[in-house]
Design a protein around this motif. Structure first.
Motif, PDB file in Angstrom:
ATOM      1  N   PHE A  27      42.916  48.831  49.778  1.00  0.00           N
ATOM      2  CA  PHE A  27      43.278  47.505  49.294  1.00  0.00           C
ATOM      3  C   PHE A  27      42.992  47.420  47.809  1.00  0.00           C
ATOM      4  O   PHE A  27      42.117  48.130  47.294  1.00  0.00           O
ATOM      5  N   GLU A  31      43.175  41.695  46.283  1.00  0.00           N
ATOM      6  CA  GLU A  31      43.341  41.296  47.672  1.00  0.00           C
ATOM      7  C   GLU A  31      42.058  40.748  48.293  1.00  0.00           C
ATOM      8  O   GLU A  31      42.107  40.137  49.359  1.00  0.00           O
ATOM      9  N   GLU A  34      42.459  37.068  48.295  1.00  0.00           N
ATOM     10  CA  GLU A  34      43.525  36.727  49.241  1.00  0.00           C
ATOM     11  C   GLU A  34      42.995  36.783  50.676  1.00  0.00           C
ATOM     12  O   GLU A  34      43.280  35.903  51.492  1.00  0.00           O
ATOM     13  N   TRP A 134      51.603  46.205  46.980  1.00  0.00           N
ATOM     14  CA  TRP A 134      50.337  45.484  47.137  1.00  0.00           C
ATOM     15  C   TRP A 134      49.624  45.375  45.801  1.00  0.00           C
ATOM     16  O   TRP A 134      49.238  44.287  45.390  1.00  0.00           O
TER      17      TRP A 134
END
Length: 153
Positions: A27, A31, A34, A134
């Motif tokens: 990740f 993130e 998030e 991402w």
């Protein structure tokens, strides 16, 4: 032994600690916030894995009956405990829960090049990729499976 149980508010900090152990390999740093927001707003089934009394991972799913689809959401485990079957236990729990909905004709997961092989073991097939989706260096791997194509349950 891995135990799966419903997420509770008290799991937030332990889960964020485990999540951070997966940054930057699985990740992106962006993130973390998030995921923290997700934990405060998500209303569908989300479960945690415990090993020896401590939180070591989590996974959830979203059922969208109007689309006849289910989505696997935010699955991860403590990378220091790789090989104990944490991810497998979490996936099995969620896949078995999804199978309770015969209306679901497709399961979807959005992952990255780091974890797509894990999902292949359950029968998910890659549909497409999108570079740097991402965060830079972590690509989107969009994968699907029909309920009758599930494996490993």
């Amino acid at each position: 032994m891995i135990q799966i149980r419903p997420w509770q508010v008290a799991d937030t900090e332990p889960l964020l600690a485990v999540f951070r152990k997966n940054v930057p390999v699985a990740f992106g740093e962006s993130e973390v916030a998030e995921y923290a927001d997700f934990l405060t707003t998500y209303q569908e089934p989300y479960v945690v894995a415990e090993h020896e009394g401590r939180v070591v991972g989590a996974c959830g799913h979203s059922i969208r009956l109007h689309e006849q689809k289910a989505h696997i959401v935010w699955i991860f485990a403590d990378p220091a405990l790789k090989g104990l079957g944490i991810g497998t236990a979490l996936m099995r729990y969620n896949l078995l829960a999804i199978r309770q909905y015969p209306e679901v004709t497709e399961l979807i997961c959005r992952t990255s090049q780091v974890a797509y092989a894990f999902f292949e073991r359950f029968g998910f097939q890659l549909q497409y990729t999108q570079p740097d989706y991402w965060v830079p260096g972590l690509d989107l791997y969009y994968m699907t499976v029909k309920p009758d194509g599930l494996r490993g349950l």
